[in-house]
Design an enzyme around this catalytic site. Structure first.
Site, PDB file in Angstrom:
ATOM      1  N   GLU A 498      -1.629  -3.766   2.597  1.00 16.76           N
ATOM      2  CA  GLU A 498      -0.800  -4.083   1.436  1.00 16.76           C
ATOM      3  C   GLU A 498       0.354  -4.991   1.868  1.00 16.76           C
ATOM      4  OE1 GLU A 498       0.132  -0.036   0.469  1.00 16.76           O
ATOM      5  OE2 GLU A 498      -2.011   0.421   0.332  1.00 16.76           O
ATOM      6  N   GLU A 529      -5.383   3.150   0.344  1.00 15.02           N
ATOM      7  CA  GLU A 529      -5.346   3.494   1.769  1.00 15.02           C
ATOM      8  C   GLU A 529      -6.691   3.977   2.323  1.00 15.02           C
ATOM      9  OE1 GLU A 529      -2.942   4.197  -0.373  1.00 15.02           O
ATOM     10  OE2 GLU A 529      -1.249   3.102   0.452  1.00 15.02           O
ATOM     11  N   GLN A 551       0.927   0.894   5.102  1.00 15.35           N
ATOM     12  CA  GLN A 551       2.262   0.307   4.988  1.00 15.35           C
ATOM     13  C   GLN A 551       3.377   1.206   5.550  1.00 15.35           C
ATOM     14  OE1 GLN A 551       3.945  -1.012   0.990  1.00 15.35           O
ATOM     15  NE2 GLN A 551       3.324  -2.928   1.944  1.00 15.35           N
ATOM     16  N   HIS A 596       9.333   7.497   3.197  1.00 16.65           N
ATOM     17  CA  HIS A 596       9.845   6.420   4.065  1.00 16.65           C
ATOM     18  C   HIS A 596      10.749   6.974   5.161  1.00 16.65           C
ATOM     19  CE1 HIS A 596       9.262   4.796  -0.054  1.00 16.65           C
ATOM     20  NE2 HIS A 596       8.406   4.059   0.636  1.00 16.65           N
TER      21      HIS A 596
END
Ligand SMILES: Cc1ncc(C[n+]2csc(CCOP(=O)(O)OP(=O)(O)O)c2C)c(N)n1
Ligand SMILES: [Mg+2]
Length: 807
Positions: A498, A529, A551, A596
């Site tokens: 991505e 994914e 990612q 994240h």
């Protein structure tokens, strides 16, 4: 010896065939289907009489698979599931004897080439590499990727197998790879059960192949059920091809060609497959063949009977529309062959299958039988009238079909019973047992990795070189230079993910490289994914070197099934018959927020044995690991530090050449009082803490294992403990995650416990994910304060006078 040759099927080209030729082909097709049915019937009996543990068979799907096999050429690939035995017989991918060898779990590669007895029956695979890990000529073979049991799991890999043909066709730089493709003409054939099309991975793969426009031919064997659950609970409108109609291509837009055909109609099946595969192969258009009205005469598997959930009308219909029966009827009605001729052929086929089954069973038992005779003799020699010992041999001798487990267990019991006996007879038994132990480790536990000539452990070690003019650059620029050098060197390398193509990934590691190397090599993908990883697996199976990018590490979970079930188990489940050197590139550890910021190392360590797990502390180390992995042939996961792309590092002059070997830990800072083992983003935090600790007169030694799998093969951690006698492990996984693994490695595996004079400690993140913002990070992930205080406390416990309590 019975000749173990199942004649394979041939295409029918009516324009060129005489009636006699036509008849020969058709009758031979029927024969293959009939033999396959006999194998299913007999296979089930073998399970019910206890000779095999579990059976799942291809009965009811024989005729569609004959038609599919006719369209399958050398160089083509299959990614299918446990119903495909007739296809496997008809293409020669599996013989009937190998089918039985797998049913019995024969651990010999020669007897059972698909998995060396490691997989349940009807899990097929061709062997695409030799004993040294070298590729065979795939263009001269019928190729089947290795099946997995999770329903739908074959779909992700299927996308990659088909995508390889596109790269081979469109990228002239790959023309030299003669063993893998002839101008990208190879079709990737997929098969799936109707109920498994309910899985998310199916829809993701279907969409991906439509976007990519690749030669993928997916057949759905639709028997209206998934074990006991009928179509109305599985599929909207109970009809998968009906609901996928929006994928049908038209004059305005690319898409699929979708076909629907009944599973008992031999002529229609042959025609449909010929047409469908022709479009797929020549135009690189994905096709779907929805094969309806398929039956399952023996029910789902040996675990239960389908009379429990199919009503009488359905059972009666299944009897009448059994595809073999229907083909038989059609042949007689079309005057292709008479009933008498067929009966004779069927009797011969029945006998052939029975004889083959017996032979496979006898071969399976033969090697165990030899070991059993040996162990009985050896134990009797030691027994010396001891009744407990003679009971062991008497029991073993009276078990005619003893398994290896019983043989070996007898030896171990005998060794335990005679533990005080010093005799040459016992030594002989012990020696025999030790030899068997090695053989059995090879049979049942070997080949988690290919361990071939291109093993990463055989890559030459090259140091990073710097000179006076070496520049300081952002970490991301260092990586970019590494990728650039390697893409220039090896045309097999491709990277996709991505935002990886046009903008060169979210952190710019691939910036500018698509413009330089083209969008076939540096490629954007959809947000998908599972099939990004599958794309990698399929490409790697076909000789390319993919970097599949996830990612963020947090999103590895969306692909974990494919990584764990398929990629990580590939070498083991084929006993190194196949390899897929995929490099999964991702970035993680602390940054911001509930996502994240993840560092789920325990999850990774638990689910990805079979991959090398690289956790570089900076981009210099990361690039060195890539340089090693690009030159070898085993799969790996590389987790870059999310917060490291903009930190300055010195650019090595040989940025595409120097290597960081796997499994080699590094002493990042020498010290004498306490050993801290850490990796990835926490390593910088530990380094900062060490500076403050020095002000207290505490000298810590910092070790970065660099890769968690393998872990510190030179045992630097345990060596360090002989000096410091104190161990602290710091990472940012949950408590008892990655840090527990490190403790196990250092204390148990490396025997570090021996040097400890204080309780070993771990600092990890909290059990929850970190809240957003700097404060969320501070109160959740290990901080400099946490590390300084923990180390200080450990020193306080050692010497309370010198280090009085802070709190
Ligand atoms: C991911 C996953 N979930 C559940 C199972 C258990 N299971 C094995 S086969 C099966 C039914 C599959 O039905 P279908 O796809 O229609 O294939 P069929 O057996 O009917 O040919 C199920 C639920 C599994 N193997 N994998
Ligand atoms: Mg089904």
């Amino acid at each position: 010896m019975m000749p173990d040759i199942t004649p394979t099927t041939n295409p029918i080209d009516a324009s060129e065939l005489s009636f006699e030729d036509f008849k020969t082909i058709v009758v031979n097709d029927y024969k293959i289907a009939f033999e396959s049915r006999q194998a299913s019937l007999l296979g089930r009996k073998e399970v019910l009489t206890g000779k095999a543990k579990f059976g799942i068979f291809g009965d009811g799907k024989e005729i569609p698979q004959i038609a599919m096999a006719k369209a399958f050429k050398n160089g083509d690939w299959r990614a299918g599931y446990y119903r495909d035995q007739t296809f496997a017989f008809a293409t020669g991918i599996c013989t009937i004897k190998e089918f039985f060898a797998q049913l019995y779990a024969n651990p010999s590669v020669e007897a059972e080439p698909a998995s060396a007895g490691r997989q349940m029956n009807c899990h097929f695979a061709s062997r695409s590499i030799d004993e040294d890990g070298n590729w065979k000529d795939q263009t001269a073979m019928k190729n089947s990727s290795s099946d997995i049991a999770p329903t739908g799991g074959q779909m992700a890999r299927l996308v990659g197998l088909a995508y390889a043909s596109k790269l081979f066709r469109q990228n002239p730089e790959l023309e030299y790879l003669k063993n893998f493709s002839v101008e990208g003409n190879e079709v990737a054939f997929g098969t799936i059960g109707n109920a498994s099309t309910s899985e998310g991975i199916f829809f993701e793969a279907i969409n991906a192949a439509g976007v990519l426009q690749i030669p993928m031919a997916i057949s759905v064997w639709d028997d209206g059920y998934g074990i006991s659950v009928p179509a109305k609970f599985q599929t909207t409108k109970e009809d998968i091809s009906e609901i996928l109609k929006g994928f049908q291509r038209d004059e305005n837009a690319d898409g699929y060609e979708i076909f629907k055909v009944r599973g008992w109609d031999y002529p229609a099946l042959c025609e449909t497959y010929q047409k469908a595969i022709d479009v797929c192969r020549t135009e690189h258009v994905p096709v779907m063949i929805h094969v309806t009205e398929v039956t399952q005469p023996q029910g789902h598997s040996t675990s239960g009977s389908h009379e429990r959930y199919k009503d009488k009308a359905r059972l009666d219909w299944e009897k009448e529309y059994d595809c073999i029966l229907q083909m038989r009827k059609w042949m007689i009605e079309s005057a292709i062959i008479s009933d008498e001729e067929l009966l004779e052929m069927e009797n011969t086929a029945k006998k052939m299958v029975r004889d083959t089954q017996k032979e496979a069973w006898n071969e399976f038992l033969a090697s165990i039988k030899t070991e059993k005779d040996q162990v009985i003799e050896l134990i009797n020699n030691v027994a010396n009238g001891n009744p407990a010992m003679t009971r062991i041999t008497a029991q073993l001798a009276s078990t005619p079909d003893a398994m290896r487990k019983e043989v070996i267990s007898s030896a171990r019991k005998a060794l335990r019973l005679t533990v005080h006996q010093l005799s040459s007879e016992r030594t002989a038994l012990l020696q025999w047992y030790n030899e068997q132990h090695e053989l059995n480790a090879e049979r049942y536990n070997s080949k988690l990795f290919t361990d071939g000539k291109e093993s990463p452990f055989l890559v030459n070690a090259v140091d990073a070189e710097y000179n006076e003019s070496s520049k300081m650059v952002d970490g991301r620029e260092l990586l970019n230079a590494c990728f650039d050098a390697n893409f220039g060197r090896d045309p097999r390398l491709v990277a996709f993910g991505e935002d990886l193509g046009a903008i060169g990934d979210v952190n710019q590691g691939f910036a500018g490289l698509q413009a330089k190397y083209g969008d076939l090599r540096i490629t954007d993908t959809g947000i998908r994914e599972m099939t990004i990883v599958g794309q990698g697996i399929g490409l790697a199976l076909r000789g390319l070197k993919p970097i599949a990018e996830i990612q963020y590490l947090d999103y590895l979970l969306f692909a974990l099934n494919v990584l764990s079930d398929d990629l990580a188990s590939l070498s083991y489940r084929t006993k190194a018959g196949q390899k897929a050197p995929v490099i999964i590139r991702t970035r993680g550890h602390r940054l911001e927020g509930v996502w994240h910021s993840g560092s789920p190392m325990g999850m990774i360590l638990g689910s990805l044995r079979g991959l090398h797990i690289c956790v570089p502390r900076n981009m210099t180390q990361a690039a060195g690991m890539y340089n090693t992995l690009f030159r070898s042939d085993e799969p790996a996961l590389v987790i870059e530090c999310l917060n490291g792309y903009r930190l300055k590092e010195k650019l090595p002059e040989n940025v595409g050449e120097y290597t960081v070997p796997l499994g080699k830990a590094e002493v990042v800072k020498e010290g004498t009082d306490l050993t801290i083992v850490s990796y990835g983003s926490t390593l910088r935090v530990v380094e900062e803490a060490a500076e403050e600790l020095a002000q207290f007169g505490i000298s810590v030694e910092i070790i970065d294992p660099q890769t968690l799998l393998p872990f510190d093969t030179d045992k630097l951690c345990a060596q360090s403990l002989t000096k410091t006698n104190k161990l602290l492990v710091v990472d940012e996984d949950v408590p008892g995650g990655g840090s527990a693994f490190i403790l196990q490695q250092v204390l148990e595996e490396q025997k570090g416990y021996y040097s400890l004079d204080a309780q070993p400690k771990t600092i990890s993140a909290k059990a929850h994910r970190p809240p957003y913002g700097s404060d969320g990070d501070y109160f959740t992930k290990p901080s400099v304060d946490d590390i300084v205080e923990t180390v200080y406390q450990m020193m306080h416990e050692h010497n309370a006078v010198k280090f009085p309590a802070i709190f």
